[in-house]
Every structure is written in C-alpha cells, then in structure tokens.
Design a protein around this motif. Structure first.
Motif, mmCIF file in Angstrom:
data_model
loop_
_atom_site.group_PDB
_atom_site.id
_atom_site.type_symbol
_atom_site.label_atom_id
_atom_site.label_comp_id
_atom_site.label_asym_id
_atom_site.label_seq_id
_atom_site.Cartn_x
_atom_site.Cartn_y
_atom_site.Cartn_z
ATOM 1 N N TRP A 111 4.999 16.261 1.054
ATOM 2 C CA TRP A 111 6.037 17.063 1.726
ATOM 3 C C TRP A 111 6.650 16.334 2.917
ATOM 4 O O TRP A 111 7.838 16.448 3.183
ATOM 5 C CB TRP A 111 5.465 18.396 2.215
ATOM 6 C CG TRP A 111 5.171 19.355 1.108
ATOM 7 C CD1 TRP A 111 3.944 19.836 0.756
ATOM 8 C CD2 TRP A 111 6.106 19.949 0.196
ATOM 9 N NE1 TRP A 111 4.057 20.685 -0.311
ATOM 10 C CE2 TRP A 111 5.375 20.773 -0.679
ATOM 11 C CE3 TRP A 111 7.493 19.863 0.035
ATOM 12 C CZ2 TRP A 111 5.980 21.512 -1.692
ATOM 13 C CZ3 TRP A 111 8.095 20.592 -0.987
ATOM 14 C CH2 TRP A 111 7.344 21.401 -1.834
ATOM 15 N N THR A 112 5.818 15.579 3.636
ATOM 16 C CA THR A 112 6.289 14.971 4.891
ATOM 17 C C THR A 112 7.260 13.820 4.645
ATOM 18 O O THR A 112 7.843 13.306 5.591
ATOM 19 C CB THR A 112 5.114 14.439 5.729
ATOM 20 O OG1 THR A 112 4.417 13.464 4.955
ATOM 21 C CG2 THR A 112 4.174 15.555 6.120
ATOM 22 N N VAL A 113 7.400 13.374 3.384
ATOM 23 C CA VAL A 113 8.380 12.320 3.096
ATOM 24 C C VAL A 113 9.559 12.831 2.263
ATOM 25 O O VAL A 113 10.454 12.088 1.899
ATOM 26 C CB VAL A 113 7.738 11.089 2.391
ATOM 27 C CG1 VAL A 113 6.880 10.315 3.368
ATOM 28 C CG2 VAL A 113 6.939 11.493 1.167
ATOM 29 N N VAL A 114 9.558 14.149 1.946
ATOM 30 C CA VAL A 114 10.688 14.720 1.199
ATOM 31 C C VAL A 114 11.791 15.063 2.197
ATOM 32 O O VAL A 114 11.571 15.795 3.158
ATOM 33 C CB VAL A 114 10.257 15.989 0.428
ATOM 34 C CG1 VAL A 114 11.463 16.630 -0.254
ATOM 35 C CG2 VAL A 114 9.202 15.636 -0.606
ATOM 36 N N ASP A 115 12.985 14.507 1.969
ATOM 37 C CA ASP A 115 14.071 14.694 2.929
ATOM 38 C C ASP A 115 14.556 16.144 2.978
ATOM 39 O O ASP A 115 14.549 16.833 1.960
ATOM 40 C CB ASP A 115 15.250 13.789 2.541
ATOM 41 C CG ASP A 115 16.237 13.644 3.667
ATOM 42 O OD1 ASP A 115 15.951 12.842 4.571
ATOM 43 O OD2 ASP A 115 17.257 14.353 3.669
ATOM 44 N N PRO A 116 14.995 16.602 4.174
ATOM 45 C CA PRO A 116 15.497 17.978 4.311
ATOM 46 C C PRO A 116 16.602 18.323 3.310
ATOM 47 O O PRO A 116 16.715 19.476 2.881
ATOM 48 C CB PRO A 116 16.068 18.011 5.731
ATOM 49 C CG PRO A 116 15.411 16.904 6.452
ATOM 50 C CD PRO A 116 14.981 15.884 5.449
ATOM 51 N N ILE A 117 17.400 17.331 2.905
ATOM 52 C CA ILE A 117 18.514 17.629 1.992
ATOM 53 C C ILE A 117 18.012 18.214 0.670
ATOM 54 O O ILE A 117 18.659 19.062 0.073
ATOM 55 C CB ILE A 117 19.385 16.365 1.741
ATOM 56 C CG1 ILE A 117 20.702 16.761 1.079
ATOM 57 C CG2 ILE A 117 18.677 15.320 0.916
ATOM 58 C CD1 ILE A 117 21.688 15.624 0.896
ATOM 59 N N LEU A 118 16.822 17.770 0.222
ATOM 60 C CA LEU A 118 16.296 18.264 -1.058
ATOM 61 C C LEU A 118 15.768 19.690 -0.944
ATOM 62 O O LEU A 118 15.576 20.370 -1.941
ATOM 63 C CB LEU A 118 15.176 17.343 -1.571
ATOM 64 C CG LEU A 118 15.588 15.978 -2.090
ATOM 65 C CD1 LEU A 118 14.432 15.289 -2.774
ATOM 66 C CD2 LEU A 118 16.759 16.095 -3.065
ATOM 67 N N ILE A 119 15.497 20.142 0.270
ATOM 68 C CA ILE A 119 14.992 21.494 0.479
ATOM 69 C C ILE A 119 16.127 22.406 0.937
ATOM 70 O O ILE A 119 16.409 23.441 0.332
ATOM 71 C CB ILE A 119 13.878 21.493 1.570
ATOM 72 C CG1 ILE A 119 12.789 20.473 1.227
ATOM 73 C CG2 ILE A 119 13.320 22.895 1.781
ATOM 74 C CD1 ILE A 119 11.989 20.789 -0.013
ATOM 75 N N ALA A 168 0.824 -1.218 0.000
ATOM 76 C CA ALA A 168 0.000 0.000 0.000
ATOM 77 C C ALA A 168 0.856 1.265 0.000
ATOM 78 O O ALA A 168 0.409 2.321 -0.446
ATOM 79 C CB ALA A 168 -0.922 0.002 1.225
ATOM 80 N N VAL A 169 2.105 1.188 0.507
ATOM 81 C CA VAL A 169 2.962 2.375 0.489
ATOM 82 C C VAL A 169 4.012 2.311 -0.623
ATOM 83 O O VAL A 169 5.002 3.024 -0.600
ATOM 84 C CB VAL A 169 3.643 2.623 1.868
ATOM 85 C CG1 VAL A 169 2.640 3.090 2.894
ATOM 86 C CG2 VAL A 169 4.393 1.391 2.353
ATOM 87 N N GLY A 170 3.820 1.420 -1.588
ATOM 88 C CA GLY A 170 4.655 1.454 -2.792
ATOM 89 C C GLY A 170 5.613 0.290 -2.987
ATOM 90 O O GLY A 170 6.310 0.222 -4.002
ATOM 91 N N HIS A 171 5.689 -0.657 -2.040
ATOM 92 C CA HIS A 171 6.593 -1.817 -2.160
ATOM 93 C C HIS A 171 6.087 -2.731 -3.285
ATOM 94 O O HIS A 171 4.946 -3.176 -3.255
ATOM 95 C CB HIS A 171 6.588 -2.564 -0.820
ATOM 96 C CG HIS A 171 7.703 -3.566 -0.658
ATOM 97 N ND1 HIS A 171 8.310 -4.212 -1.700
ATOM 98 C CD2 HIS A 171 8.322 -4.025 0.468
ATOM 99 C CE1 HIS A 171 9.247 -5.036 -1.234
ATOM 100 N NE2 HIS A 171 9.277 -4.934 0.090
ATOM 101 N N THR A 172 6.965 -2.999 -4.278
ATOM 102 C CA THR A 172 6.500 -3.815 -5.409
ATOM 103 C C THR A 172 7.224 -5.161 -5.504
ATOM 104 O O THR A 172 6.970 -5.945 -6.408
ATOM 105 C CB THR A 172 6.733 -3.069 -6.749
ATOM 106 O OG1 THR A 172 8.142 -2.800 -6.858
ATOM 107 C CG2 THR A 172 5.951 -1.780 -6.818
ATOM 108 N N GLY A 173 8.155 -5.418 -4.600
ATOM 109 C CA GLY A 173 8.935 -6.665 -4.665
ATOM 110 C C GLY A 173 10.368 -6.350 -4.276
ATOM 111 O O GLY A 173 10.747 -5.187 -4.178
ATOM 112 N N GLY A 201 6.974 7.821 -6.884
ATOM 113 C CA GLY A 201 6.192 8.841 -6.175
ATOM 114 C C GLY A 201 5.526 8.368 -4.892
ATOM 115 O O GLY A 201 4.956 9.173 -4.159
ATOM 116 N N SER A 202 5.616 7.057 -4.595
ATOM 117 C CA SER A 202 4.992 6.544 -3.364
ATOM 118 C C SER A 202 5.857 6.923 -2.162
ATOM 119 O O SER A 202 7.024 7.295 -2.327
ATOM 120 C CB SER A 202 4.869 5.027 -3.447
ATOM 121 O OG SER A 202 6.167 4.451 -3.495
ATOM 122 N N PRO A 203 5.311 6.854 -0.926
ATOM 123 C CA PRO A 203 6.125 7.194 0.250
ATOM 124 C C PRO A 203 7.419 6.372 0.329
ATOM 125 O O PRO A 203 8.479 6.896 0.662
ATOM 126 C CB PRO A 203 5.200 6.851 1.428
ATOM 127 C CG PRO A 203 3.824 6.974 0.878
ATOM 128 C CD PRO A 203 3.909 6.558 -0.562
#
Lengths: 533, 41
Positions: free
Chosen positions: A490-498, A231-236, A244-246
């Motif tokens: 926004w809540t999953v974008v790491d501080p380094i990218l900002i 559900a949060v983007g794990h595909t295998g 784009g998933s968390p």
C-alpha cells in the motif's frame, strides 16, 4: 559547471534580452481581459505546441527524471509514450477541441471558471482556485529552486540573489504581458530546448558508438546493478523492474500513470486550449507537439540511462556512483564530463529556458486562480474591481509566496512537490473536467462531490499512506507515531490509483441520484456554431 | 531488438518513436480540417 563564465554570461544576457523583447511584445498586444487571460484566443498552432511543450517539460523533467533513468533504466520510456499519446494526442484532439468550444460558449477565461460555469457553481470555481493557490506555489517553488541553483553554479552568483533575480524577471513579463507574453517567451524557450536536446541525443549516440551498440553495451551491464537496488526490484537498465516490487510500483503507478494521466487535468496546460481560435489550430499543433515531447522527455531518459555506458567506459563505475549517489546530479555530471564546452553552455541555457517557461505559466495560473477565481468570483461574487487588475495583484502575491516557500520548505517536500501537485489535479479535477466535457448528465452535485472526495482522498493518501510524501510531511509520524498508517505494498501505491477511481465513482453515483441540470443550460454549454468543426 | 533484450523496453522505445511520427501524420492529414472562422458559438 566548468565553462568560461564571461562567454556564458554573454549568452545568458543575449537570451534574457530576447525574452525581454518577447515579453514587451506581449505587453504591446495585450489590450483587454481576454488578451491577458487567454491570449486573445488567436495563438498560432506552432507557437501553441512549443509553448505547451515547454511548460509541460520543466528542468526537473529533464534533470530529475533523466537522472531517474540513469539510476533505474529505460522503463521510464513508458512515460514518454504516455506523454505523447495522452499528454499531446488525447489532450489536444479529444479534450482540447471541446475545452476550446465550451470556453468560448461560456466566456470562461480560466480553467476553474470553465468548470464552474459548466456546472453553474461559484463554489467549484472558488474551491479549484483555492486548491491551485495552496498547492501550486510548492510546485513553483521547486522549479524556482532548480533555476536558481543553475544560475548559482553557472554564473557564480549568490543563491539567494539568484532566486530573486529569476523571480523578478519572470514576474515582470507575466504581470505586464499576461498570457501572450508567457506564450511568446515559452515558444522561444521551447525552440532553444528542442535544439539543445537534439544535439544531446546525436552527440551521445555518436560518442557511445551508435544506437544498437550503445543499447547493447547498456544491456550487458545488468550484472552491475548494486545489491541494494536489486533488492527492491532493479533488474538492469534495459529491462523492467521485477513485477510487483517497490521499484515497479513507483515506476508504473507514480511515474507512468500518475504523471502520464495527471497531465490532462493540469490547469496551466488546459487553459492553453482556450487560446486558439479554432479546432483546426489544435489539430495542427499535434504535428509539432508530439515530436517536441519525444525530443525533450525521450532524449533525457535515453541519455540518462546511456550515461551508465559512458561512466563505465571512462571511470569504471555506474552513473549513480559517478554522481556520488545523488540522482539529480547524474545528468549534470554526464554533460560536464562527456560533452564539448560549446554544448555545455547551450545546455545550461536549455535548462534555464525549461525552468523559466514552466515558471511563467505557473505564475500566470496561480495569479488567475487566487485573484480572479477565488477572490473576485467566489468571495466577492464577481463584484470587485477589474479581472486583469485583480489577477496582476494575485500574480504578485503568489510569486512572493513561491519565493518564500523556496527558502522555507525542507528539501524533502520540494522534491515531492511535482508528484503531489500532479496527484491532486488528477483526483480533484480530472473526473470533474472529463464529465464536464463529455457527459451531459453530470450535474453540479456530482461535480462538487467528485472534486471534494478526490481532493481529500488524495490528500489523505499523501499524508498518511504513500510513504514518500507521508514521511517527508511528517504529519502521520506526529499524530500516530509512525510514518504511514498502512504497511507493505500500500505504501508504494500512488494516490492517483486510489483517489481518482473513488472520485470517478462519486461523480457517477451522485449525478445519477440527483436531478439533472436544466436542459437549456446544457445545450448552451455544448452548442456548436453552423460554421463549427 | 535495438540492442535491448526485454520486449517491455524495446516496445516502449518503438512506441515513443511511432507515436511521435503518428502525431506528425495526424497533423498533416488534418491540416485543413474545419473552418477558418469558427467561433464555437
């Protein structure tokens, strides 16, 4: 772990004696300030590479990120590529040679001092020292906990005693032998780690039927991904998370970019470039540094992911379930169940070596930051005691602080410590450090503005927006009644990218809007001798 | 490739190996670069 305690005890004892001997060698060879602070600027390339790699890779990189690969798969191999390409090649060849030369030109013996002298600013040196002093003990505390937990389970000793024993042993050789002792012991620990991880890779592929076969078996397990992770983007385990998933954002922004790029501005690593006598040594160190990182991080992640195949074949479950849902237990559980006893003993030593090598460099860097950079150079304007004496006091103080934090801090913060430290370094130091080395037009005002904006933007993002740290810290919750003040992606974008791009822009704009530093000083910083390069 | 279907993963796997080998080659090629006694100032 289920191994014979007497045999393990003897192995640990022999290892500790070897470490003590190397610490004593470091003590014997330390005659002046440069020896204590930058190992006399004459370290051998192979020793440098092993020491750099062993400091770089801590227990949490092997057990923590290995476990992450066990839970989320091989996407984290992109971090290994970044570690080798950016963390070794770019670091040594591009940053290393200039750092070494400028360090000699300016007589700098620490990372904050190099930057401070390049921009003729005691404030930069003092603030960088303060930032390292404040944040690094949390990172060191987490490494200390990892090492102590190992000693607790492996040697059946009390956890509190284990923390103290480990801290005292490392403190003894760091305080007496300075950076020479740190680097010599690191090199031994690095060599142990290399052998341990090579055996782990070979034994794992052999056990699971070969390279292709084990990968194919892992690929065929994709349908077993638990619903909550899917559900949060794990595909295998052999495919990237859903774009784009968390899970994708955490992997790409925090792990691959955050840790992968953040490593360039780590003070305890950057200072190593000043320990060799010429650029040739740095180029030679690349030869062993690249394969070393592959055998550490690459093997941990490949084996972590493949542990799923082992657990499915032997227990009918995925690795995360076999470890009781705790990511940090995946690697220990796999080693304990799948590997022969002689290897378990060796692997436990590998983990102890990984913890001690990271810890010793952290203690040395924190001690120089608080003693030399913050107290002696910034507060006392260079007029207090001898650098080595003050630094030794600084090391002692920060060790006590790290031990105290290891007892006091909640486990949630400890687990996030590495990410917090890497993020802050990338934002506060990387733009300033890069500008210092490569952009002659960058001036003092630009550097100060960039460092402050980077540090505070990063801290703001960690405290109020990035969910993992913000909820662990609890400050946003206390002030605004919610874990994070922004929501969604926004809540999953790491501080380094900002924070890092903001700090880069600040450095450029402020430098261009203010007067350049005196040409004479710039020439002094960047000059190369007739015999150079 | 290598028992892995997703190119984003097998490319990463190969890049890890190639970059480690690249480091070895770089070290060998530049083994005697520069001067032994450079001081930087």
């Amino acid at each position: 772990m289920a191994v014979s305690t007497p045999i393990l005890g003897i192995a640990v004892l022999i290892y500790m004696m070897a470490v003590s001997y190397l610490g004593w060698l470091g003590y014997k060879q330390t005659k002046n300030t440069e020896d204590f602070m930058v190992a006399g600027r004459k370290i051998n390339p192979l020793v440098l590479a092993l020491s750099y790699g062993a400091t770089f890779i801590s227990t949490s990189a092997i057990v923590g990120f290995g476990g992450y690969a066990g839970a989320f798969g091989m996407g984290v191999l992109w971090l290994v590529f970044m570690n080798i390409f950016v963390g070794i090649f770019i670091a040594f060849v591009v940053f290393g040679s200039r750092t070494r030369r400028m360090g000699v030109n300016l007589g700098a013996v620490t990372f904050p001092e190099l930057i401070g002298r390049r921009f003729k600013s005691r404030f930069i040196q003092g603030f960088s020292g303060a930032l390292i002093t404040l944040v690094m003990p949390i990172y060191a505390g987490s490494v200390l906990i990892g090492g102590a937990r190992f000693m607790e389970t492996a040697l059946n000793i009390d956890y509190n005693s284990a923390v103290l024993i480990l801290a005292v042993i490392v403190a003894a050789y760091v305080i007496t032998g300075g950076l020479i002792a740190v680097i010599y012991t690191d090199a031994l620990q690095g060599a142990l780690m290399f052998v341990g991880m090579t055996l782990l890779l070979v034994l794992t592929y052999a056990k699971l039927g070969g390279v292709m076969e084990s990968h194919q078996a892992l690929t065929n397990m994709a349908h077993l991904v638990p619903a909550n992770l899917a559900a949060v983007g794990h595909t295998g385990w052999t495919s990237m998370p859903l774009f784009g998933s968390p899970t994708w954002w955490t992997l790409v922004s925090t792990i691959v970019l955050g840790v992968g790029i953040g490593v360039l501005a780590q003070p305890q690593l950057a200072v190593r470039f000043m320990t060799v006598k010429n650029t040739r040594s740095l180029k030679r160190a690349v030869l062993s540094g690249g394969p070393f990182i592959f055998m550490m991080a690459g093997v941990a992640y490949i084996v972590g992911a493949l542990s799923n195949v082992y657990f499915l074949e032997n227990r009918g479950m995925i690795a995360l379930d076999a470890a009781g849902g705790n990511i940090d237990l995946i690697i220990p559980e796999y080693i304990n169940s799948a590997m022969p006893e002689y290897f378990i003993i060796f692997f436990l030593l590998t983990l102890l070596a990984a913890a001690m090598s990271t810890l010793s460099s952290q203690f040395h860097t924190m001690g120089t930051a608080v003693g030399h950079d913050l107290y002696r150079e910034f507060i006392m304007k260079g007029k207090a005691g001898k650098t080595v004496t003050i630094t030794k006091l600084g090391i002692a103080v920060t060790i006590v602080a790290s031990v105290a934090l290891a007892y006091i801090l909640p486990i949630g913060i400890i687990a996030r410590a590495t990410a917090i430290f890497f993020g802050l370094c990338a934002a506060a130091f990387l733009p300033m450090y890069t500008g210092a080395l490569f952009w002659k037009r960058m001036n003092r005002q630009g550097a100060i503005a960039s460092m402050l904006v980077g540090a505070f933007t990063s801290l703001f993002w960690l405290t109020f927006v990035h969910a993992k740290e913000a909820s662990a810290l609890g400050i946003s919750k206390a002030l605004f009644g919610m874990d994070t003040i922004l929501t969604g992606t926004w809540t999953v974008v790491d501080p380094i990218l900002i924070a890092t791009p903001v700090a880069i822009l600040t450095a450029i704009i402020v430098s261009l809007m203010t007067q350049p530093d005196p040409q004479e000083h710039i020439e002094h910083c960047f000059r190369s001798s007739a015999t150079n390069d | 490739m290598l028992g892995i279907d997703d190119p984003q993963i097998w490319i990463a796997y190969l890049l890890c190996l190639l970059s480690a080998m690249g480091c070895i080659l770089y070290g060998i090629i530049h083994w005697n670069d520069g001067k032994e006694n450079e001081e930087g100032c």
